[in-house]
Design an enzyme around this catalytic site. Structure first.
Site, PDB file in Angstrom:
ATOM      1  N   ASP A  58      -0.202   4.909   1.054  1.00 20.30           N
ATOM      2  CA  ASP A  58      -0.179   5.949   2.282  1.00 20.30           C
ATOM      3  C   ASP A  58       0.225   5.443   3.711  1.00 20.30           C
ATOM      4  O   ASP A  58      -0.831   4.281   3.877  1.00 20.30           O
ATOM      5  CB  ASP A  58      -1.549   6.617   2.305  1.00 20.30           C
ATOM      6  CG  ASP A  58      -1.446   7.711   1.095  1.00 20.30           C
ATOM      7  OD1 ASP A  58      -1.054   8.982   1.634  1.00 20.30           O
ATOM      8  OD2 ASP A  58      -2.146   7.579   0.160  1.00 20.30           O
TER       9      ASP A  58
ATOM     10  N   ASP B 129      -1.601  -0.863   5.953  1.00 20.06           N
ATOM     11  CA  ASP B 129      -1.704  -0.286   7.092  1.00 20.06           C
ATOM     12  C   ASP B 129      -3.349  -0.443   7.622  1.00 20.06           C
ATOM     13  O   ASP B 129      -3.600   0.253   8.578  1.00 20.06           O
ATOM     14  CB  ASP B 129      -0.980   0.958   7.279  1.00 20.06           C
ATOM     15  CG  ASP B 129      -1.671   1.976   6.532  1.00 20.06           C
ATOM     16  OD1 ASP B 129      -2.253   1.536   5.360  1.00 20.06           O
ATOM     17  OD2 ASP B 129      -1.790   2.930   6.812  1.00 20.06           O
TER      18      ASP B 129
ATOM     19  N   ASP C 158       0.866  -1.158   0.053  1.00 17.45           N
ATOM     20  CA  ASP C 158       0.089  -0.068  -0.002  1.00 17.45           C
ATOM     21  C   ASP C 158       0.992   1.268  -0.018  1.00 17.45           C
ATOM     22  O   ASP C 158       2.024   1.216   0.200  1.00 17.45           O
ATOM     23  CB  ASP C 158      -0.714  -0.240   1.178  1.00 17.45           C
ATOM     24  CG  ASP C 158      -1.735   1.193   1.256  1.00 17.45           C
ATOM     25  OD1 ASP C 158      -2.304   1.656   0.325  1.00 17.45           O
ATOM     26  OD2 ASP C 158      -2.044   1.887   2.236  1.00 17.45           O
TER      27      ASP C 158
END
Length: 222
Positions: free
Chosen positions: A10, A159, A8
């Site tokens: 961000d 996250d 991922d």
């Protein structure tokens, strides 16, 4: 056998929490015609869909993308990639492990967060407009198809709970990035196969998960 590690963007590759909050506050200030600070944002705003955040603040209707671009471009000037990123991507490439990024960011906004030398170390990028967003597995499966890697030979580092759900739906190993937005406990509860509380030693952990680290240790002992 070809292997891959997908990331991922961000909160995993880029430390963008503050920028995300600043974008939301800046856009809201412009759209609502009143001062909106980061402190005025709803709880968990950084990990909540932007449309929902704006609705909570009183903004109805579609988001104006030109205004969103202006707020994003300004806020992301302060973003930095995490320290581990360059070393880890370089090591994965050296061991023949393919890499990819799956992000909810649009392709035109990608260079605002990742500098050219980091992008050059990534083999494929799937953006918002390329596939159905996570938690759907479509973006991960598209990246793996482009890389020529089977899901059983891949790892996805995310996250958020939606990242974990997407990884499990795609049939890849779900690795929770505990240094990101949701935190280790939420990622474990979401069903991550492995949760890394911080990015220290992430290179060795990822190599082990794709079977490279184990082979290296066996070679040393032989």
């Amino acid at each position: 056998m070809k292997r891959a590690v997908l990331f991922d963007l961000d909160g995993v590759l880029v430390d963008s929490r503050s920028a995300q909050l600043a974008t939301l506050a800046g856009f809201a200030t412009s759209a609502l015609g009143r001062r909106v600070t980061v402190a005025d944002l709803p709880a968990h705003a950084a990990s909540t869909p932007r449309q929902r955040v704006m609705a909570d603040l009183g903004l109805q209707g579609e988001i104006n993308e030109d205004r969103w671009d202006a707020a994003t471009a300004t806020a992301t000037l302060s973003c930095q990639v995490f320290q581990y990123v360059r070393e880890t991507l370089t090591a994965l490439r050296a061991f023949g492990v393919a890499t990819g990024v799956i992000t909810l960011r649009s392709r035109r906004r990608l260079p605002w967060l990742l500098p050219p030398d980091i992008l050059a170390l990534v083999d494929t990028v799937v953006c918002y407009e390329d596939a159905t967003p996570k938690p759907a597995p479509d973006g991960l499966l598209l990246a793996l198809d482009q890389l020529g890697v089977a899901p059983s030979e891949a790892v996805f580092v995310g996250d958020l709970e939606t990242d974990v759900h997407a990884a499990r739906a795609a049939g890849v190993i779900a690795v929770g990035a505990g240094w990101g937005f949701a935190g280790p406990e939420a990622l474990a509860q979401a069903g991550a196969d492995v949760v890394l509380p911080h990015s220290l030693d992430i290179t060795a952990a990822l190599l082990l998960l794709v079977g490279i680290g184990q082979r290296s240790e066996e070679a040393k002992r032989s």
